[in-house]
Design an enzyme around this catalytic site. Structure first.
Site, PDB file in Angstrom:
ATOM      1  N   GLY A  11      49.769  37.949  37.213  1.00 10.45           N
ATOM      2  CA  GLY A  11      48.519  38.156  37.939  1.00 10.45           C
ATOM      3  C   GLY A  11      47.491  38.836  37.062  1.00 10.45           C
ATOM      4  N   SER A  12      46.714  39.694  37.680  1.00 11.23           N
ATOM      5  CA  SER A  12      45.569  40.286  36.973  1.00 11.23           C
ATOM      6  C   SER A  12      45.958  41.185  35.806  1.00 11.23           C
ATOM      7  CB  SER A  12      44.699  41.062  37.963  1.00 11.23           C
ATOM      8  OG  SER A  12      44.101  40.178  38.888  1.00 11.23           O
TER       9      SER A  12
END
Length: 647
Positions: free
Chosen positions: A367-368
């Site tokens: 993810g981020s």
């Protein structure tokens, strides 16, 4: 014709009488008469004695009469025969003695000795597993196994009372209290035709001594080395466990089995009728060798804190599970590797063999947190600076028609490169990384360790999922810029931040600090391999950008009073337990002005919130603060000079 008669005999005159000298007398035949029996002589008439007068010398009897001389000759013959027979017998005995003593002597002696010899195995104690300070996480203790030869139990003779009957029942009544078993049930296990049946394993030494003192027929007490884990499930996911034979089945117990396990020995001695050692008899053998002991990089206190905080947050957020990793960014030493629901090695139950550490085996999209790689790549390539300006919409359409969305709906934002990272914008990140070719994007992901194992000494480590760039579809080539379309382990994701914190140099993570041999000599493990990934200037820039995430972005809940913190939040998809879900995370470095540790927190499928800044960052804060205190790291001495996030 005149008949012949006995010829005339000339008889000398008595005493030489002249009147009879030379005279011839004609005699008539004498009538036959019975032979005269001479006392002591044979009765056969053919063996009459000579008629010589008293002055006639005694001569051997005619016809073989045995006188005294003949008797002596017979006795000599008998003596000769007996002597010869005795000599023959003695010769036979002597020959047999020579055969036994000389020819077969060694083999006979060996056979006799072998019948007196008994051997028993000596246990090679398994080496310890300790934390960095020598705290035992796994150790071997003295225990005993009690078994029965059912064929011998019936020979037991009690005292004839109801409390001590003969046979198996009597043995059961005396043994049951020591084994804490029912007499009837134990008695049933003592009866049968089997020569070896375990009654109870892992008996304490004091109980074993009481059982041995009873001298019950057929009951054997054998020494065994039992594996025990003094701290229960603490680091059980890393340590693993052994089977009843002391063989490592999971975790480090399995991967380090060849070095941890001891070498068994054997002791052989001559025994007497009652099994006692014969004084001065043969006694020889090969001593057992204790296995090497391994010292880990884990800190038991930090591991306990991380595990307890993680378990509490998993329960509070109703997550399916989670992981916390704490690593020394300078040395690559893993100080804590906690997985929720860690197995207690003392009672592994139905735990699967192999790796128990979900932190190195389970994979999910970063993810981020993966955006840090994109930022480091474009800055290192000289394509983008930390203060470059970007117009960031909620939805961005790529040149091949792919629509990218941010996690929160918002209007158009005016963010710098630092602001794009601080706000964790997907639409801003694809604009920042658009200058990287697809091949370059792949190369930077691999340089930071995605798609390959980290090298940690734990079994079952996954390499994650990173497809070749040529196999990316039209959307994946954009998704990889903000941490989607690729899957990693918790340790792989943490290593990205540790590399940035270590001036851009990747240090291979490890959990083994060194080994101690049976003689107590400690040998440190070889230094971990080091590889430069980005320049120190790029690393410093990205680290400063990550400080803005905590000071002015999504990671505010990770701030630690007195310390500068750099980090990144993350929310991504996972495929754990055969289904798709959400993983919320926060990975940070502290102190940002002089990085010492990297700490990561991952929660899988949290129910209270899916955002890492909400559910993971608070755990990071507590774990990192505790670790800094344990390591004695001084608070930050400077204030950060941050890049602007907006324009």
């Amino acid at each position: 014709m005149t008949d012949l008669v006995d010829p005339p005999r000339v008889r000398p005159g008595r005493h030489g009488s002249p009147g009879h000298s030379g005279s011839v007398t004609t005699t008539t035949p004498r009538p036959a008469r019975e032979p005269r029996v001479v006392e002591g002589a044979p009765s056969d008439p053919k063996h009459r004695p000579s008629r010589g007068g008293p002055t006639s010398p005694a001569g051997p009897p005619r016809g073989g009469w045995r006188g005294p001389r003949t008797a002596r000759a017979g006795e000599r013959r008998r003596m000769l025969f007996l002597t010869v027979a005795l000599v023959v017998v003695l010769a036979l005995f002597a020959g047999r003695l020579v055969y036994v003593q000389v020819v077969r002597g060694p083999s006979v002696a060996q056979e006799a000795r072998e019948k007196r010899l008994t051997s028993y195995s000596l246990i090679g104690t398994r080496g310890q597993i300790t934390d960095r300070d020598g705290v035992a996480l796994a150790t071997s203790v003295e225990r005993y196994d009690v078994s029965v030869n059912q064929l011998l139990v019936g020979s037991y003779r009690g005292d004839g009372t109801e409390a001590d009957p003969d046979g198996a029942l009597g043995v059961a009544k005396r043994l049951a209290p020591l084994l804490d078993e029912d007499v009837a049930e134990l008695g049933g296990r003592l009866v049968g035709e089997r020569q070896f049946v375990y009654l109870l394993k892992g008996v304490l030494p004091e109980v074993a001594r009481e059982i041995f003192a009873l001298r019950l027929p057929g009951i054997n007490v054998d020494k065994a080395a039992a594996r025990t884990y003094p701290n229960g499930n603490l680091a059980g996911n890393v340590i693993g466990y052994t089977n009843s034979n002391g063989q490592g089945l999971a975790g480090l117990e399995a991967s380090l089995d060849d070095q941890l396990k001891g070498t068994p020995g054997v002791e052989t001695y001559e025994r007497g009728a009652k099994g006692q050692a014969v004084p001065g008899g043969l006694s020889e053998g090969t001593p057992a060798r204790t296995g090497d002991s391994v010292r880990l990089t884990l800190d038991a206190d930090i591991q306990w804190k991380a595990q307890s905080l993680l378990d509490a947050q998993v329960a509070a957020t109703k997550s399916d599970g989670g992981t916390v990793v704490v690593t020394n960014v300078r040395t690559g030493e893993i100080l804590a590797l906690a997985d929720s629901g860690s197995t207690d090695p003392n009672n592994p139950g139905d735990a699967e063999e192999g790796s128990l550490a979900a932190s190195v085996s389970n994979v999910f999209e970063p993810g981020s947190t993966g955006k840090v790689i994109t930022m480091a790549a474009v800055i290192e390539e000289g394509l983008v600076g930390p203060t470059d300006r970007w117009t960031v919409p909620y939805v961005f359409t790529t040149d091949n028609g792919q629509q990218i969305h941010d996690s929160h709906e918002h209007g158009t934002l005016h963010l710098t490169t630092t602001g794009v990272l601080a706000e964790s914008s997907n639409t801003g990140t694809v604009q920042v990384g658009a200058g990287l070719s697809e091949e370059k994007r792949y190369q930077w992901l691999t340089r930071f360790g995605f798609g390959s194992t980290t090298g940690v000494e734990l079994p079952g480590e996954s390499r994650g999922i990173l497809h070749d760039w040529e196999d990316w579809d039209g959307r994946t080539k954009w998704n990889v810029l903000f941490g989607q379309g690729v899957a990693v382990t918790a340790l792989q994701a943490t290593q990205v931040f540790a590399t940035i914190a270590n001036d851009g140099v990747r240090v291979e993570p490890h959990v083994i600090a060194g080994w101690t041999d049976p003689d107590g000599e400690y040998t440190e493990a070889d230094p971990a391999p080091r590889t430069r990934i980005v320049s120190q200037e790029t690393a410093d820039t990205v680290l400063s950008m990550m400080e803005s995430v905590v000071d002015d972005g999504t990671g505010a809940n990770a701030s630690i009073p007195g310390y500068r913190v750099a980090g990144k939040t993350g929310t991504a998809q996972n495929w754990l337990h055969g289904k798709q879900g959400i993983t919320a995370s926060f990975i940070g470095v502290v102190p940002a002005d002089d990085p010492q540790i990297a700490v990561s927190v991952f929660l899988h499928e949290p129910k209270t919130s899916i955002y890492g800044g909400t559910v993971a960052a608070p755990v990071f804060k507590e774990v990192a603060a505790y670790t800094l205190s344990e390591l004695g790291v001084a608070p930050s001495g400077t204030k950060p000079t941050l890049f602007p996030t907006e324009w």
